[in-house]
Design an enzyme around this catalytic site. Structure first.
Site, mmCIF file in Angstrom:
data_model
loop_
_atom_site.group_PDB
_atom_site.id
_atom_site.type_symbol
_atom_site.label_atom_id
_atom_site.label_comp_id
_atom_site.label_asym_id
_atom_site.label_seq_id
_atom_site.Cartn_x
_atom_site.Cartn_y
_atom_site.Cartn_z
ATOM 1 N N HIS A 1 1.076 -1.292 0.579
ATOM 2 C CA HIS A 1 -0.235 0.367 0.177
ATOM 3 C C HIS A 1 0.976 1.190 -0.237
ATOM 4 O O HIS A 1 0.758 2.153 0.250
ATOM 5 C CB HIS A 1 -1.002 -0.127 1.294
ATOM 6 C CG HIS A 1 -1.932 -1.023 1.042
ATOM 7 N ND1 HIS A 1 -2.710 -0.993 2.138
ATOM 8 C CD2 HIS A 1 -2.565 -1.645 -0.297
ATOM 9 C CE1 HIS A 1 -4.114 -2.639 1.541
ATOM 10 N NE2 HIS A 1 -3.606 -2.591 0.079
ATOM 11 N N ASN B 1 -3.835 -12.440 15.275
ATOM 12 C CA ASN B 1 -3.956 -11.257 16.074
ATOM 13 C C ASN B 1 -5.262 -11.518 17.169
ATOM 14 O O ASN B 1 -5.355 -12.544 17.290
ATOM 15 C CB ASN B 1 -5.274 -10.808 15.066
ATOM 16 C CG ASN B 1 -6.069 -9.842 15.297
ATOM 17 O OD1 ASN B 1 -6.742 -9.141 16.162
ATOM 18 N ND2 ASN B 1 -6.294 -9.022 13.761
HETATM 19 C C1 BJW Z 1 -3.305 -6.219 16.803
HETATM 20 C C2 BJW Z 1 -2.104 -6.065 17.604
HETATM 21 C C3 BJW Z 1 -1.632 -5.959 17.915
HETATM 22 C C4 BJW Z 1 -4.406 -5.412 17.674
HETATM 23 N N1 BJW Z 1 -0.575 -7.061 17.156
HETATM 24 N N2 BJW Z 1 -2.276 -7.569 15.903
HETATM 25 C C5 BJW Z 1 -16.522 -5.506 -2.447
HETATM 26 C C6 BJW Z 1 -15.460 -6.720 -2.406
HETATM 27 C C7 BJW Z 1 -13.644 -6.742 -2.863
HETATM 28 C C8 BJW Z 1 -13.742 -5.406 -2.820
HETATM 29 C C9 BJW Z 1 -14.289 -4.578 -2.810
HETATM 30 C C10 BJW Z 1 -14.800 -4.767 -2.263
HETATM 31 N N3 BJW Z 1 -15.850 -3.127 -2.210
HETATM 32 C C11 BJW Z 1 -14.805 -2.321 -2.953
HETATM 33 C C12 BJW Z 1 -13.928 -3.247 -3.137
HETATM 34 C C13 BJW Z 1 -12.245 -2.564 -3.770
HETATM 35 C C14 BJW Z 1 -11.260 -1.674 -2.177
HETATM 36 C C15 BJW Z 1 -11.848 -2.866 -0.713
HETATM 37 O O1 BJW Z 1 -11.645 -3.636 -0.418
HETATM 38 N N4 BJW Z 1 -13.415 -1.824 -0.482
HETATM 39 C C16 BJW Z 1 -13.269 -2.708 1.278
HETATM 40 C C17 BJW Z 1 -13.441 -1.720 2.014
HETATM 41 C C18 BJW Z 1 -14.938 -3.458 0.907
HETATM 42 N N5 BJW Z 1 -9.968 -2.179 -2.070
HETATM 43 C C19 BJW Z 1 -9.190 -1.103 -3.085
HETATM 44 O O2 BJW Z 1 -9.742 -0.673 -3.863
HETATM 45 C C20 BJW Z 1 -8.228 -1.702 -3.727
HETATM 46 N N6 BJW Z 1 -7.324 -1.598 -4.758
HETATM 47 C C21 BJW Z 1 -8.663 -1.857 -5.727
HETATM 48 O O3 BJW Z 1 -9.254 -2.709 -4.905
HETATM 49 O O4 BJW Z 1 -7.824 -2.202 -7.083
HETATM 50 C C22 BJW Z 1 -8.839 -2.161 -7.823
HETATM 51 C C23 BJW Z 1 -7.504 -4.136 -8.400
HETATM 52 C C24 BJW Z 1 -7.530 -4.645 -7.221
HETATM 53 C C25 BJW Z 1 -6.639 -5.505 -8.094
HETATM 54 C C26 BJW Z 1 -6.454 -5.935 -9.702
HETATM 55 C C27 BJW Z 1 -6.899 -4.580 -10.328
HETATM 56 C C28 BJW Z 1 -7.532 -3.923 -10.105
HETATM 57 C C29 BJW Z 1 -7.231 -0.584 -2.886
HETATM 58 C C30 BJW Z 1 -6.813 -0.625 -1.184
HETATM 59 C C31 BJW Z 1 -6.166 0.415 -0.587
HETATM 60 C C32 BJW Z 1 -6.409 0.848 0.596
HETATM 61 N N7 BJW Z 1 -5.514 1.351 1.323
HETATM 62 C C33 BJW Z 1 -4.880 1.470 2.689
HETATM 63 C C34 BJW Z 1 -4.817 3.044 2.984
HETATM 64 C C35 BJW Z 1 -3.621 3.458 2.359
HETATM 65 C C36 BJW Z 1 -2.987 4.457 3.099
HETATM 66 C C37 BJW Z 1 -3.277 5.407 4.164
HETATM 67 O O5 BJW Z 1 -2.351 4.457 5.203
HETATM 68 O O6 BJW Z 1 -4.031 6.273 4.761
HETATM 69 O O7 BJW Z 1 -4.834 1.252 3.300
HETATM 70 S S1 BJW Z 1 -7.312 1.953 3.626
HETATM 71 C C38 BJW Z 1 -6.245 0.914 5.351
HETATM 72 O O8 BJW Z 1 -6.965 -0.768 4.973
HETATM 73 C C39 BJW Z 1 -5.299 0.501 5.218
HETATM 74 C C40 BJW Z 1 -4.870 -0.378 6.120
HETATM 75 O O9 BJW Z 1 -3.531 -1.207 4.626
HETATM 76 C C41 BJW Z 1 -6.021 -0.890 4.997
HETATM 77 C C42 BJW Z 1 -6.041 -2.445 5.643
HETATM 78 O O10 BJW Z 1 -6.735 -2.174 7.164
HETATM 79 P P1 BJW Z 1 -6.006 -3.397 8.033
HETATM 80 O O11 BJW Z 1 -4.219 -3.268 8.369
HETATM 81 O O12 BJW Z 1 -6.406 -4.573 8.050
HETATM 82 O O13 BJW Z 1 -6.050 -2.047 9.659
HETATM 83 P P2 BJW Z 1 -7.406 -2.527 10.520
HETATM 84 O O14 BJW Z 1 -7.419 -1.835 11.677
HETATM 85 O O15 BJW Z 1 -8.381 -2.720 9.878
HETATM 86 O O16 BJW Z 1 -7.154 -3.831 11.516
HETATM 87 C C43 BJW Z 1 -6.065 -3.788 12.316
HETATM 88 C C44 BJW Z 1 -6.219 -5.342 13.373
HETATM 89 O O17 BJW Z 1 -5.170 -5.444 14.186
HETATM 90 C C45 BJW Z 1 -7.917 -5.844 14.288
HETATM 91 O O18 BJW Z 1 -7.720 -6.973 12.995
HETATM 92 C C46 BJW Z 1 -7.003 -5.645 15.093
HETATM 93 O O19 BJW Z 1 -7.785 -6.983 15.955
HETATM 94 C C47 BJW Z 1 -5.301 -6.135 14.772
HETATM 95 N N8 BJW Z 1 -4.826 -5.223 16.239
HETATM 96 N N9 BJW Z 1 -4.084 -4.559 17.929
HETATM 97 C C48 BJW Z 1 -1.878 -8.386 16.621
HETATM 98 N N10 BJW Z 1 -0.865 -5.827 19.259
#
Ligand code: BJW
Length: 236
Positions: A115, A208
């Site tokens: 990302h 997690n």
């Molecule tokens: C602990 C802990 C400890 C706490 N130890 N653990 C429907 C179906 C499928 C896909 C889509 C859909 N509708 C839309 C989409 C696409 C969309 C998507 O997925 N949306 C969903 C929300 C539904 N995806 C996209 O748009 C992506 N692009 C895409 O699909 O392009 C099309 C394409 C793909 C492939 C080929 C061709 C075309 C892009 C996604 C970009 C995400 N960007 C972000 C922001 C980045 C910049 C920034 O940092 O600001 O990335 S969003 C945000 O979420 C960030 C993260 O990387 C990402 C994931 O979050 P993460 O890391 O999982 O954090 P949390 O907070 O959600 O979870 C934390 C976890 O830690 C929890 O479980 C806690 O329990 C745990 N935890 N303490 C271990 N001590």
């Protein structure tokens, strides 16, 4: 308790998310007190939000740079870097959704930041225009030095295509063990890699403190900063 280590000629792939950096003081996105509690991600993390209000987006990410500048790698980052140093980057593959650079700061030599990174900014006009690196403690530029257009971080927003997907897909289908660390599994395509690895025969593990309920072979309900050092100690 721990999964068996991969044989010497096979790999383990760690896919990390915000939870890996939580113990470094960087807020996750979706937990209570997380970055997006009370605000809508589409207001800051989409190309549309940037086009509409670049200053608001700049403020959000300038704050993120400030927060990340104060953060140090925690025991989880250090354990992953230690394992990669011991077994090499072909056997220990690190893919992260995090943009904070802490795995690299911990000494990991090869990390795929799917990302993007907070530490690289570019002109919003497009790739190949103005581009600058931002160091820890620095304030990111607001405007492109060449054309004056607003600058944006080189992170992957919703609707944009994450980086190195083909390479990660190939790694996921070949790995012996797949470990999802600290990710909610809500954002695709990252969230699909564990199922891909599992279909290809990998042993899949979730690490997690709050299980996401995804289809993993083993769930370790523990914080990354405690479980990763113990896992690495057991494997080495
Ligand atoms: C602990 C802990 C400890 C706490 N130890 N653990 C429907 C179906 C499928 C896909 C889509 C859909 N509708 C839309 C989409 C696409 C969309 C998507 O997925 N949306 C969903 C929300 C539904 N995806 C996209 O748009 C992506 N692009 C895409 O699909 O392009 C099309 C394409 C793909 C492939 C080929 C061709 C075309 C892009 C996604 C970009 C995400 N960007 C972000 C922001 C980045 C910049 C920034 O940092 O600001 O990335 S969003 C945000 O979420 C960030 C993260 O990387 C990402 C994931 O979050 P993460 O890391 O999982 O954090 P949390 O907070 O959600 O979870 C934390 C976890 O830690 C929890 O479980 C806690 O329990 C745990 N935890 N303490 C271990 N001590």
């Amino acid at each position: 308790m721990w999964p068996p280590p991969p044989p010497p000629d096979r790999s383990v792939l760690f896919l990390s998310g915000a939870g890996l950096s939580a113990a470094s003081g960087i807020a996750t996105f979706r937990d209570a007190g997380g970055l997006w509690e009370g605000s809508r991600p589409e207001e800051v993390a989409t190309p549309e939000a940037f086009a509409e209000d670049p200053l608001r987006v700049w403020r959000f990410y300038a704050q993120r740079v400030e927060d990340a500048s104060r953060a140090e790698p925690n025991a989880g980052h250090l354990a992953l870097a230690r394992l990669q140093a011991a077994w090499g980057p072909r056997r220990v593959q690190l893919v992260t959704q995090n943009v904070d650079g802490l795995l690299g700061l911990a000494g990991a030599v090869e990390v795929i930041e799917m990302h993007g990174s907070l530490w690289s900014w570019r002109c919003g006009r497009g790739p190949g225009h103005g581009r600058v690196g931002v160091g820890r403690g620095e304030i990111p530029p607001r405007a492109c030095a060449r054309c004056g257009d607003p600058m944006r971080p080189e992170v992957v927003w919703f609707g944009e295509v994450p980086l190195q997907l083909d390479r990660i897909g190939a790694m996921a289908t070949r790995c012996h063990t797949f470990v999802a660390v600290g990710t909610s599994g809500l954002v695709y395509p990252a969230a699909g890699f564990s199922a891909l690895a599992r279909r290809a025969g990998a042993f899949t593990v979730e690490l997690n403190p709050r299980s996401t309920g995804g289809p993993f072979d083993l769930v370790l309900e523990a914080p990354a900063e405690e479980a990763l050092p113990a896992l690495v100690e057991a494997w080495l």
